[in-house]
Every structure is written in structure tokens, then in C-alpha cells.
Design a protein around this motif. Structure first.
Motif, PDB file in Angstrom:
ATOM      1  N   GLU A 137       0.844  -1.201   0.000  1.00  0.00           N
ATOM      2  CA  GLU A 137       0.000   0.000   0.000  1.00  0.00           C
ATOM      3  C   GLU A 137       0.873   1.242   0.000  1.00  0.00           C
ATOM      4  OE1 GLU A 137      -3.572   2.113   2.645  1.00  0.00           O
ATOM      5  OE2 GLU A 137      -2.815   0.120   3.191  1.00  0.00           O
ATOM      6  N   LEU A 138       0.626   2.136  -0.946  1.00  0.00           N
ATOM      7  CA  LEU A 138       1.332   3.412  -1.058  1.00  0.00           C
ATOM      8  C   LEU A 138       0.374   4.516  -0.639  1.00  0.00           C
ATOM      9  CD1 LEU A 138       3.819   5.093  -2.080  1.00  0.00           C
ATOM     10  CD2 LEU A 138       2.757   5.035  -4.347  1.00  0.00           C
ATOM     11  N   ARG A 139       0.796   5.355   0.299  1.00  0.00           N
ATOM     12  CA  ARG A 139      -0.078   6.424   0.787  1.00  0.00           C
ATOM     13  C   ARG A 139       0.540   7.796   0.564  1.00  0.00           C
ATOM     14  NH1 ARG A 139      -3.139   5.090   6.514  1.00  0.00           N
ATOM     15  NH2 ARG A 139      -4.205   3.184   5.822  1.00  0.00           N
ATOM     16  N   LYS A 140      -0.331   8.761   0.368  1.00  0.00           N
ATOM     17  CA  LYS A 140       0.099  10.150   0.220  1.00  0.00           C
ATOM     18  C   LYS A 140       0.105  10.838   1.591  1.00  0.00           C
ATOM     19  CE  LYS A 140      -1.571  10.736  -4.528  1.00  0.00           C
ATOM     20  NZ  LYS A 140      -0.221  10.847  -5.118  1.00  0.00           N
ATOM     21  N   ASP A 141       0.922  11.888   1.705  1.00  0.00           N
ATOM     22  CA  ASP A 141       0.955  12.649   2.951  1.00  0.00           C
ATOM     23  C   ASP A 141      -0.013  13.826   2.867  1.00  0.00           C
ATOM     24  OD1 ASP A 141       2.167  14.638   1.411  1.00  0.00           O
ATOM     25  OD2 ASP A 141       4.191  14.194   2.131  1.00  0.00           O
ATOM     26  N   ILE A 142       0.011  14.681   3.882  1.00  0.00           N
ATOM     27  CA  ILE A 142      -0.916  15.812   3.926  1.00  0.00           C
ATOM     28  C   ILE A 142      -0.687  16.805   2.792  1.00  0.00           C
ATOM     29  CG2 ILE A 142      -1.436  15.761   6.393  1.00  0.00           C
ATOM     30  CD1 ILE A 142       0.822  17.719   6.861  1.00  0.00           C
ATOM     31  N   TYR A 143       0.481  16.724   2.159  1.00  0.00           N
ATOM     32  CA  TYR A 143       0.792  17.621   1.039  1.00  0.00           C
ATOM     33  C   TYR A 143       0.512  16.961  -0.306  1.00  0.00           C
ATOM     34  CZ  TYR A 143       3.256  19.761   4.944  1.00  0.00           C
ATOM     35  OH  TYR A 143       3.564  20.301   6.173  1.00  0.00           O
ATOM     36  N   ASP A 144      -0.145  15.796  -0.291  1.00  0.00           N
ATOM     37  CA  ASP A 144      -0.529  15.050  -1.483  1.00  0.00           C
ATOM     38  C   ASP A 144       0.672  14.477  -2.234  1.00  0.00           C
ATOM     39  OD1 ASP A 144      -2.728  14.013  -2.902  1.00  0.00           O
ATOM     40  OD2 ASP A 144      -2.447  15.471  -4.512  1.00  0.00           O
ATOM     41  N   ASN A 145       1.735  14.185  -1.504  1.00  0.00           N
ATOM     42  CA  ASN A 145       2.902  13.529  -2.091  1.00  0.00           C
ATOM     43  C   ASN A 145       2.935  12.063  -1.680  1.00  0.00           C
ATOM     44  OD1 ASN A 145       4.038  15.960  -3.208  1.00  0.00           O
ATOM     45  ND2 ASN A 145       4.745  16.508  -1.160  1.00  0.00           N
ATOM     46  N   ASP A 146       3.356  11.183  -2.602  1.00  0.00           N
ATOM     47  CA  ASP A 146       3.586   9.794  -2.238  1.00  0.00           C
ATOM     48  C   ASP A 146       4.679   9.778  -1.172  1.00  0.00           C
ATOM     49  OD1 ASP A 146       1.753   8.850  -4.076  1.00  0.00           O
ATOM     50  OD2 ASP A 146       3.240   8.514  -5.642  1.00  0.00           O
ATOM     51  N   ARG A 147       4.355   9.328   0.043  1.00  0.00           N
ATOM     52  CA  ARG A 147       5.318   9.536   1.129  1.00  0.00           C
ATOM     53  C   ARG A 147       5.543   8.312   2.014  1.00  0.00           C
ATOM     54  NH1 ARG A 147       9.047  12.684   0.910  1.00  0.00           N
ATOM     55  NH2 ARG A 147       7.720  14.477   0.512  1.00  0.00           N
ATOM     56  N   MET A 148       4.618   7.362   2.036  1.00  0.00           N
ATOM     57  CA  MET A 148       4.802   6.232   2.939  1.00  0.00           C
ATOM     58  C   MET A 148       4.198   4.985   2.328  1.00  0.00           C
ATOM     59  SD  MET A 148       2.133   7.741   5.730  1.00  0.00           S
ATOM     60  CE  MET A 148       2.309   9.399   5.054  1.00  0.00           C
ATOM     61  N   MET A 149       4.748   3.853   2.698  1.00  0.00           N
ATOM     62  CA  MET A 149       4.202   2.599   2.165  1.00  0.00           C
ATOM     63  C   MET A 149       4.347   1.475   3.171  1.00  0.00           C
ATOM     64  SD  MET A 149       6.922   1.796  -0.857  1.00  0.00           S
ATOM     65  CE  MET A 149       5.641   0.834  -1.680  1.00  0.00           C
ATOM     66  N   LYS A 150       3.585   0.439   2.891  1.00  0.00           N
ATOM     67  CA  LYS A 150       3.534  -0.727   3.768  1.00  0.00           C
ATOM     68  C   LYS A 150       3.510  -1.987   2.914  1.00  0.00           C
ATOM     69  CE  LYS A 150       0.320  -3.144   6.855  1.00  0.00           C
ATOM     70  NZ  LYS A 150      -1.054  -3.128   7.405  1.00  0.00           N
ATOM     71  N   GLY A 151       4.217  -3.005   3.374  1.00  0.00           N
ATOM     72  CA  GLY A 151       4.170  -4.304   2.758  1.00  0.00           C
ATOM     73  C   GLY A 151       4.054  -5.373   3.822  1.00  0.00           C
ATOM     74  N   ILE A 152       3.467  -6.517   3.449  1.00  0.00           N
ATOM     75  CA  ILE A 152       3.281  -7.624   4.386  1.00  0.00           C
ATOM     76  C   ILE A 152       4.118  -8.820   3.926  1.00  0.00           C
ATOM     77  CG2 ILE A 152       1.613  -9.259   5.352  1.00  0.00           C
ATOM     78  CD1 ILE A 152       1.126  -6.460   6.318  1.00  0.00           C
ATOM     79  N   LYS A 153       4.775  -9.460   4.862  1.00  0.00           N
ATOM     80  CA  LYS A 153       5.511 -10.665   4.543  1.00  0.00           C
ATOM     81  C   LYS A 153       4.552 -11.842   4.545  1.00  0.00           C
ATOM     82  CE  LYS A 153       9.045 -13.844   6.178  1.00  0.00           C
ATOM     83  NZ  LYS A 153      10.060 -14.147   7.215  1.00  0.00           N
ATOM     84  N   GLY A 154       4.512 -12.591   3.448  1.00  0.00           N
ATOM     85  CA  GLY A 154       3.698 -13.784   3.383  1.00  0.00           C
ATOM     86  C   GLY A 154       2.258 -13.486   3.020  1.00  0.00           C
ATOM     87  N   ASP A 155       1.491 -14.520   2.788  1.00  0.00           N
ATOM     88  CA  ASP A 155       0.096 -14.377   2.384  1.00  0.00           C
ATOM     89  C   ASP A 155      -0.800 -14.262   3.604  1.00  0.00           C
ATOM     90  OD1 ASP A 155       0.589 -14.585  -0.382  1.00  0.00           O
ATOM     91  OD2 ASP A 155       0.776 -16.769  -0.182  1.00  0.00           O
ATOM     92  N   LEU A 156      -1.773 -13.367   3.497  1.00  0.00           N
ATOM     93  CA  LEU A 156      -2.736 -13.218   4.599  1.00  0.00           C
ATOM     94  C   LEU A 156      -3.832 -14.275   4.470  1.00  0.00           C
ATOM     95  CD1 LEU A 156      -3.090  -9.333   4.628  1.00  0.00           C
ATOM     96  CD2 LEU A 156      -1.990 -10.743   6.327  1.00  0.00           C
TER      97      LEU A 156
END
Length: 287
Positions: A268-287
Motif C-alpha cells: 500500500e502506497l499512501r500520500k501525505d498531507i501535502y498530497d505527495n507519495d510519502r509512505m508505504m507498507k508491505g506484508i511478509k507472506g500471504d494473509l
């Protein structure tokens, strides 16, 4: 001199560098930190004055602000996620965008089962703002933090103590590690990600005073820290463990591709309060 009169002079002297709102905010930050007076106190009592000794101190602040020294370094502290942190030339000044990353992690990991523990690692901790904030707000977490700078770790330890949390700090160069010491449920990092080619976009107060070791990466290998950390995380995260990054706003696509190639899921790629791509998350393994 009346404080109200000096305020006008202070803002005027900074007008070539800062807009009136920012200069006024500097004035009240210094007023509260050095004199324990707030804006409301000045509004209620127009007769408050500075002594000659006070004016000497304020002159020093003013001269350093004219050199664009960050106000946080002048005061020696800043606020992050509702907590006070010591900051100095050995650590980056925490940003609002990083608060958003901390908020994301906290919201996704609040635990109602008081017996369940989390183990969290913050890589490149700097002032400790991420690690300390997570420890404060996730009481079921054991928090660890790594940095390559001994002086940064010294500052981070002070911040953990002053905020009454336990964080285990480790002095290590992440690029030299083949494996992490422990397994973790969450790994988070805000590593250096500003390319040298982007220096023209960086304000003087950042470029001249904040530690370059924590800011810049080579243009030819801008993802060096992310690639290394993701590789270590893949070995050391528990099944379905979470990897969080703060990233360069221009490299969201490249970061997504990097995590995909390293078999992270639910990216998941998320934008910050300034509408810039700024943070992301990944999961190890299958949910």
C-alpha cells in the motif's frame, strides 16, 4: 523595552527571509520557551517588558535566525506526535509527514488483547521520534531501534528517558548487516532518500544545518537503503509481519516494484498531507 514593541521589530527584521506568520510563530515559540509567556499573556498585558539582559539573548536568537538556523535547533527541542523531543545538529528535525507514518502504524496495531506482545524495530532512528512515539502509544510493544550515529543514539536515549518509555537502542550500520539480531512483527524505517540531484529543492535551513548522513543518497542508487532493509526484513519479520517505509515522493512506483520483486504482499502506497507519495507498507507472506 515593551515586549509588544519588540515583537514588531523582531518580525520586521526577519521579513526578508520569512513571511510575517512564520516570523511571528518564531517569536512566540522563543517567548514561551525562554520566558514561560504565551501569546494570550501578551494580549492580556501590553505592559510586559524585556530587560536589557533579555534583549541581548533575543539578539542572539535573531542573528541566528537570519542565518537560517532552524528554530528547533535554537530551542533544542521540538514536538512530535504530542511528545517533546530534544533535537540537535546530530539528528534530523522530525517532520509532520513522519507523524502520519507513526499514526498509520499505531492505528493498525492497537491491541485489545493485553497478553499479546509486539516486537518492533525502527531502523535509522535519529532523534528516536518514531521508536519513542510507538513505545508510548503501543504499550504492548517491545521497541528496538538502530542508528549508525553514536551521537544520534545518545540523543534518542535521552528522548526515551524524558518520555518515560523503554527502547533498546543499537549502534549498527544497516548496510553492513547480513541478518538482524531478532525477529520482529513490525519493521519501520525513514532512511536517507533525498538524491543529490534534488538538493536544489532543499531549503537552506535544512541543507546547511541538518545532518547530510541522514538525508542524502547517491543519485545512481537512490534505493540502496530500502533494498537492504527490505531484504533484512524478509528474513527477520514474523509471518504476516509488517514493513513500513517513509519514501522519496518521486519514487513511489520504483518502491512498489522493489517490494513486489522481494515478495511482499498487500503493498500500500499512501500520500501525505501535502498530497505527495510519502509512505508505504508491505506484508511478509500471504494473509
Amino acid at each position: 523595552m515593551k515586549i509588544k514593541q519588540y515583537r514588531t521589530q523582531f518580525i520586521k527584521e526577519l521579513s526578508s527571509l520569512y513571511d510575517a506568520y512564520e516570523a511571528e510563530s518564531f517569536f512566540y515559540l522563543i517567548l514561551e520557551n525562554k520566558h514561560k509567556l504565551r501569546q494570550i499573556d501578551l494580549a492580556l498585558n501590553h505592559e510586559l517588558t524585556f530587560t536589557d539582559a533579555d534583549l541581548v539573548v533575543w539578539s542572539t536568537f535573531l542573528n541566528r535566525l537570519k542565518k537560517e538556523v532552524p528554530i528547533q535547533y535554537l530551542l533544542g527541542k521540538t514536538n512530535f506526535y504530542g511528545l517533546d523531543f530534544e533535537v540537535n545538529e546530530n539528528v534530523l528535525i522530525p517532520r509532520p509527514e513522519t507523524e502520519e507514518l507513526v499514526e498509520w502504524i499505531i492505528n493498525e496495531n492497537k491491541i485489545t488483547d493485553k497478553t499479546k506482545k509486539l516486537k518492533i524495530l525502527d531502523i535509522g532512528t535519529g532523534s528516536g521520534c518514531i521508536a519513542v512515539s510507538l513505545a508510548k502509544n503501543l504499550p504492548n510493544a517491545d521497541v528496538y531501534a538502530i542508528d549508525v550515529s553514536k551521537r544520534a543514539i545518545e540523543t534518542a536515549k535521552k528522548n526515551a528517558r524524558s518520555n518515560n518509555v523503554k527502547v533498546t537502542f543499537m549502534f549498527k550500520n544497516i548496510l553492513e548487516l547480513d541478518i538482524l539480531k531478532y525477529d520482529y512483527d513490525i519493521i519501520v524505517s525513514n532512511p536517507p532518500y533525498v538524491r543529490n540531484l534534488e538538493k536544489l529543492e532543499i531549503k537552506k535551513n535544512v541543507l546547511d544545518y541538518e545532518p547530510h548522513l541522514a538525508l542524502f543518497v547517491d543519485d545512481n542508487d537512490a534505493l540502496v537503503f530500502y533494498r537492504k532493509i527490505a531484504g533484512l526484513a524478509h528474513k527477520s519479520l514474523s509471518e504476516n509481519g509488517q514493513l513500513y517505509f517513509e519514501i522519496n515522493q518521486y519514487l513511489g512506483k520504483e518502491m512498489t516494484e522493489l517490494l513486489e520483486k522481494m515478495d511482499f504482499k498487500n503493498i500500500e502506497l499512501r500520500k501525505d498531507i501535502y498530497d505527495n507519495d510519502r509512505m508505504m507498507k508491505g506484508i511478509k507472506g500471504d494473509l
